[in-house]
Design a protein around this motif. Sequence first.
Motif, PDB file in Angstrom:
ATOM      1  N   PHE A 130       0.830  -1.204   0.000  1.00  0.00           N
ATOM      2  CA  PHE A 130       0.000   0.000   0.000  1.00  0.00           C
ATOM      3  C   PHE A 130       0.869   1.260   0.000  1.00  0.00           C
ATOM      4  O   PHE A 130       0.591   2.221  -0.727  1.00  0.00           O
ATOM      5  CB  PHE A 130      -0.956   0.012   1.199  1.00  0.00           C
ATOM      6  N   LYS A 133       2.008   1.921  -3.358  1.00  0.00           N
ATOM      7  CA  LYS A 133       0.945   2.455  -4.212  1.00  0.00           C
ATOM      8  C   LYS A 133       0.715   3.945  -3.931  1.00  0.00           C
ATOM      9  O   LYS A 133       0.445   4.729  -4.838  1.00  0.00           O
ATOM     10  CB  LYS A 133      -0.345   1.662  -4.001  1.00  0.00           C
ATOM     11  N   ARG A 134       0.859   4.318  -2.661  1.00  0.00           N
ATOM     12  CA  ARG A 134       0.733   5.732  -2.314  1.00  0.00           C
ATOM     13  C   ARG A 134       1.904   6.516  -2.923  1.00  0.00           C
ATOM     14  O   ARG A 134       1.731   7.603  -3.464  1.00  0.00           O
ATOM     15  CB  ARG A 134       0.692   5.884  -0.791  1.00  0.00           C
ATOM     16  N   HIS A 137       1.282   7.159  -6.565  1.00  0.00           N
ATOM     17  CA  HIS A 137       0.428   8.337  -6.781  1.00  0.00           C
ATOM     18  C   HIS A 137       1.269   9.610  -6.805  1.00  0.00           C
ATOM     19  O   HIS A 137       1.131  10.438  -7.695  1.00  0.00           O
ATOM     20  CB  HIS A 137      -0.591   8.477  -5.646  1.00  0.00           C
ATOM     21  N   SER A 143      -2.643   6.033 -10.625  1.00  0.00           N
ATOM     22  CA  SER A 143      -2.496   4.875  -9.752  1.00  0.00           C
ATOM     23  C   SER A 143      -1.713   3.766 -10.441  1.00  0.00           C
ATOM     24  O   SER A 143      -1.662   3.686 -11.674  1.00  0.00           O
ATOM     25  CB  SER A 143      -3.873   4.363  -9.318  1.00  0.00           C
TER      26      SER A 143
ATOM     27  N   TYR B 167      -7.140   1.567  -5.378  1.00  0.00           N
ATOM     28  CA  TYR B 167      -6.697   2.727  -4.606  1.00  0.00           C
ATOM     29  C   TYR B 167      -6.635   3.877  -5.608  1.00  0.00           C
ATOM     30  O   TYR B 167      -5.635   4.106  -6.258  1.00  0.00           O
ATOM     31  CB  TYR B 167      -5.326   2.422  -3.993  1.00  0.00           C
ATOM     32  N   TYR B 169      -6.357   7.287  -7.548  1.00  0.00           N
ATOM     33  CA  TYR B 169      -5.542   8.499  -7.417  1.00  0.00           C
ATOM     34  C   TYR B 169      -6.462   9.647  -7.029  1.00  0.00           C
ATOM     35  O   TYR B 169      -7.578   9.748  -7.542  1.00  0.00           O
ATOM     36  CB  TYR B 169      -4.842   8.778  -8.755  1.00  0.00           C
TER      37      TYR B 169
END
Lengths: 327, 327
Positions: A130, A133-134, A137, A143, B167, B169
């Motif tokens: 996670f 993934k952040r 961004h 994403s 998730y 953006y």
Amino acid sequence: MATIKVPAISSMATIKVPATVPSPAEDCDQLRKAFQGWGTNERLIISILAHRTAAQRRAIRATYAEAYGEELLKSLEDEISGDFERAVLLWTLDPADRDAQLANEALRGWDRSNRVLIEIACTRHSSELFDAKRAYHLRYKRSLEEDVAKYTTGDFRKLLIPLVSSYRYEGIEVSRKLAKSDAKMLYEKITEKAYSHEELIWIITTRSKAQLIATINHYKNEYGKSVIKDLKNDRKNEFVAALRAIVRCTCYPQKYLEKIIRLAIKGQTTDANSLTRVVTTRAEVDLKVIEATYYKKNNVPLEQAIKGETSGDHKKMLIALLGYDDA
Amino acid sequence: MATIKVPAISSMATIKVPATVPSPAEDCDQLRKAFQGWGTNERLIISILAHRTAAQRRAIRATYAEAYGEELLKSLEDEISGDFERAVLLWTLDPADRDAQLANEALRGWDRSNRVLIEIACTRHSSELFDAKRAYHLRYKRSLEEDVAKYTTGDFRKLLIPLVSSYRYEGIEVSRKLAKSDAKMLYEKITEKAYSHEELIWIITTRSKAQLIATINHYKNEYGKSVIKDLKNDRKNEFVAALRAIVRCTCYPQKYLEKIIRLAIKGQTTDANSLTRVVTTRAEVDLKVIEATYYKKNNVPLEQAIKGETSGDHKKMLIALLGYDDA
């Protein structure tokens, strides 16, 4: 001022951090010296960066940017090159940001034999995935899921989108009933060669690690062969190879990564990229276990194998991350 | 001791917090008094809990558990009942934990007309949805994705798994090129009535909010009708209704939630559950905007409408969350 949270180093990590760590300002000062004058002092760069935790490197990066008005990574890029540069840059990055970059590289140069995305999605803890993934961004303004959909096609797309999307449960509780029904489903689909069936994809991309291990154990007990072996019947099918990689990565990450290192070293030409990636991404996580697995499998210490296959500062950097130079 | 981070209250929130807030210990002392003796002092419960932020309520819950060896939520359950109980319990929960509970309730009693899961997946910020998924792990020892797969079937499953997994953006950058190609894809699939086509599902479950808004704007310019309208041609198709809800929830959350409240109030019998859910989940987020939208649509203040449809302590609690009692 915010205090820096320094997590304890994992007992499975190989990096060595000195008992007394210089302040970030002192480290930056030394790094700046390493960059100045005739030639670069690579030894000094290694002696600092290879012996700092992720939190300490983060503090160094922040202090450096503030003190010199330039990103540390940019200065490093200007000063060093080749495999050594790659190792130092990957190592110096924040783990989440590093994973975002590796995933993006894998996607931009996508081919069906590329396993880096699977490695990132499956060997990381759910919360680390996670975080990556952040970071994705922030870095790319879209994403990871969107880029997977953009760069991959067909069955791979059907497999990889849920793989990077799922937030797998990380607890150790398992349901035997579920293991049984999931094993049955896997067996049926593999036997029918219905490899891209949504239930099969769904099970291997969504179940928790503990649950998936319970399922493949049940599979072996019930059907007499391992899932991995049954997925080897179609040797030339890249999609099936990807499924196998996902199961191995998720259930036995250290064994999987040992094999990546082994293949990187054993080939006619060393796969420096894979070697560097595994060492830099795992030195602070579980490289000690991977090292022990390597020794068991090859009867050669990993340190010695790496020394034989690499050279110069690249070699020194990897050996330092393995914990074998003087911290 | 860790200090409690108190985020500023959103300017779109309706709750009122007194200028000087009693300490968690004082609040717990008062709550304990409200529970003791003959009958429960509901007024006192409302006067405290309805006027505390999520962080303050968290501190109260922690202090209460430590001081009295019982969970505050458990004590509340014992003391109050009905719609009032539901409102107080939902409100007192941590927002992420509350969303996890609401999602779980929606799944356990799953039917295709249930929109609560969509409401949670689409009206929350991506990081809030992630927090809810983490809370789901803690609460239920499995992932939200796994339960969606367990309780839903067919096209709904194909739609809802990516919906809760993505998730998205959250940045405001949009690609016009992407908006154009996505709009074309949506138009084609809607025209062909291929509502469960993977590309259509993929676009509406994965794109960022800003990108999806750009796409539906482009759709209207290019094809003359809105996506929402085009998705109304199949009025009785629950799957199409779910697609519509996803688009509306993601792009216009306050308008969507206003409609939920409107329908909850307008029916022959008031849908207390929906009304309570929207008020408790949005009072600290954007209920002021929803309230303004309600007034514009219905020419009646929301406060007045709620007063006409609810009663007793439930009414008092909702009105307090709307910010109309004396804090």
